[in-house]
Design a protein around this motif. Structure first.
Motif, PDB file in Angstrom:
ATOM      1  N   GLN A 144       1.114  -1.000   0.161  1.00  7.96           N
ATOM      2  CA  GLN A 144      -0.409   0.221   0.323  1.00  7.96           C
ATOM      3  C   GLN A 144       0.999   1.413  -0.044  1.00  7.96           C
ATOM      4  OE1 GLN A 144      -3.025   0.449  -1.010  1.00  7.96           O
ATOM      5  NE2 GLN A 144      -3.539   2.321   0.704  1.00  7.96           N
ATOM      6  N   ALA A 147       2.753   2.126  -3.297  1.00  8.32           N
ATOM      7  CA  ALA A 147       1.266   2.035  -4.254  1.00  8.32           C
ATOM      8  C   ALA A 147       1.206   3.538  -4.073  1.00  8.32           C
ATOM      9  CB  ALA A 147      -0.001   1.615  -4.319  1.00  8.32           C
ATOM     10  N   LEU A 148       1.096   4.313  -3.130  1.00 10.87           N
ATOM     11  CA  LEU A 148       0.875   5.592  -2.687  1.00 10.87           C
ATOM     12  C   LEU A 148       2.059   6.206  -3.103  1.00 10.87           C
ATOM     13  CD1 LEU A 148      -1.892   5.362  -0.070  1.00 10.87           C
ATOM     14  CD2 LEU A 148      -2.188   6.076  -2.129  1.00 10.87           C
ATOM     15  N   ARG A 207      -2.894  11.835  -4.988  1.00  6.52           N
ATOM     16  CA  ARG A 207      -2.159  10.383  -5.896  1.00  6.52           C
ATOM     17  C   ARG A 207      -3.880   9.427  -5.839  1.00  6.52           C
ATOM     18  NH1 ARG A 207       3.156  11.180  -4.520  1.00  6.52           N
ATOM     19  NH2 ARG A 207       2.747  11.040  -2.737  1.00  6.52           N
ATOM     20  N   ILE A 208      -3.931  10.343  -4.500  1.00  4.98           N
ATOM     21  CA  ILE A 208      -5.020   8.973  -3.781  1.00  4.98           C
ATOM     22  C   ILE A 208      -6.500   9.263  -4.789  1.00  4.98           C
ATOM     23  CG2 ILE A 208      -7.002   8.838  -2.561  1.00  4.98           C
ATOM     24  CD1 ILE A 208      -5.381   8.819  -0.091  1.00  4.98           C
ATOM     25  N   ARG A 209      -6.524  10.637  -5.300  1.00  3.39           N
ATOM     26  CA  ARG A 209      -7.673  10.778  -6.537  1.00  3.39           C
ATOM     27  C   ARG A 209      -7.192  10.766  -7.611  1.00  3.39           C
ATOM     28  NH1 ARG A 209      -7.588  16.759  -7.811  1.00  3.39           N
ATOM     29  NH2 ARG A 209      -5.450  15.932  -8.630  1.00  3.39           N
ATOM     30  N   ASP A 210      -6.361  10.269  -8.031  1.00  4.14           N
ATOM     31  CA  ASP A 210      -5.961  10.296  -9.417  1.00  4.14           C
ATOM     32  C   ASP A 210      -5.764   8.753  -9.589  1.00  4.14           C
ATOM     33  OD1 ASP A 210      -5.156  12.857 -10.125  1.00  4.14           O
ATOM     34  OD2 ASP A 210      -2.769  12.153  -9.588  1.00  4.14           O
ATOM     35  N   ARG A 211      -6.077   8.066  -8.990  1.00  7.87           N
ATOM     36  CA  ARG A 211      -6.142   6.498  -8.522  1.00  7.87           C
ATOM     37  C   ARG A 211      -8.285   6.169  -8.313  1.00  7.87           C
ATOM     38  NH1 ARG A 211      -3.673   4.217  -3.476  1.00  7.87           N
ATOM     39  NH2 ARG A 211      -4.920   2.146  -4.466  1.00  7.87           N
ATOM     40  N   GLY A 212      -9.129   7.084  -8.575  1.00  7.38           N
ATOM     41  CA  GLY A 212     -10.751   7.622  -8.889  1.00  7.38           C
ATOM     42  C   GLY A 212     -11.195   8.037  -7.697  1.00  7.38           C
TER      43      GLY A 212
END
Length: 282
Positions: A144, A147-148, A207-212
């Motif tokens: 995790q 990934a972030l 990055r969280i936003r860019d993951r949808g």
């Protein structure tokens, strides 16, 4: 908790991920939420701003199950729902990062990421003695963080009380992103952080936003709000008074909307985009 009979209020393409209509919460003669509306769309950072006492915290508590409104409706992906506790909201995929972070300082990073959701060893011995699967938790926790793009943590087994403020905030945000299947709510995520640590947290939110994953950002830091948010929800006297886009408004205009010195429709006011999700750039 969820009523299947409730129909979406908009088309599937524009249905908010989280929506509220007419929320009311009273404490005796004090009205903390006064007919508040709210819309969060998929893949956006929605900043919620307002003066102290505007009712921002009460609104967020109602959306995350920490407060049960007296009136109004909450819809999750177009379906009416009612949360009776933060646990129910978490089970529905809504994770909240509070200012207190809710971390266990004497435990390591991996254990904190799985706090309340610990993995147990398989097999009869694991079931009988309820042994924790430390190896799996550390492996998944490291995956995790990778990934972030969190590179400030030296080792997944590091004790949280040895981390800096920015590192602790990153752990709390990573935990929310790990288990928030629908959205993440962040309450003043850069409060009391230095410039460098704040930058790291803001990059993490992107990055969280860019993951949808849609993100709700409660903040008093206007430069950060204008840098990060796709839309800005302005809250005043217990209700939403406007939603504007940073590209269409100035910080001065947003502050004036917060204080009531400016209203939507007044000359010089920015356009309201309450019902318009932020355009996504592919």
């Amino acid at each position: 908790m969820t009523s299947p009979a409730a129909a979406p209020e908009t088309s599937p393409a524009t249905t908010p991920a989280l929506q509220a209509r007419g929320l009311v919460k009273r404490y005796g003669r004090v009205t903390a939420i006064d007919g508040a509306d709210f819309d969060l769309y998929a893949g956006e950072v929605l900043a919620v701003v307002g003066d102290n006492g505007a009712g921002k915290s009460s609104l967020i508590k109602a959306l995350s199950g920490a407060l049960i409104p007296d009136e109004g409706r909450i819809l999750l992906d177009g379906q009416e729902t009612r949360f009776h506790s933060p646990l129910e909201a978490r089970q529905a995929g809504i994770e909240t990062v509070h200012q207190t972070l809710a971390l266990a300082p004497a435990m390591d990073i991996a254990t904190n990421l799985f706090l309340g959701r610990e993995l147990r060893r398989s097999g009869p011995v694991g079931s009988l003695f309820r042994l924790l699967d430390q190896a799996s938790m550390r492996r998944q926790a490291q995956e995790q963080l990778d990934a972030l793009g969190i590179e400030t943590v030296q080792h997944i087994g590091q004790i949280v009380e040895t981390l800096s403020g920015g590192q602790r905030q990153a752990v709390a945000v990573a935990r929310a992103a790990m288990f928030g299947s629908r959205m993440v709510i962040m309450d003043e995520p850069t409060a009391a952080l230095g410039v460098k640590e704040s930058r790291q947290v803001l990059d993490l939110i992107r990055r969280i936003r860019d993951r949808g994953m849609p993100v709700v950002l409660i903040s008093h830091d206007m430069p950060q709000v204008f840098e990060l948010a796709d839309r800005i929800h302005v809250h005043r006297l217990g209700r939403r008074v406007a939603v504007v886009r940073p590209a269409d408004a100035t910080m001065s205009q947003v502050v004036s909307l917060m204080t009531g010195a400016l209203r939507i429709g007044d000359e010089g006011a920015p356009p309201d985009v309450t019902d318009q999700p932020a355009p996504r750039i592919s």
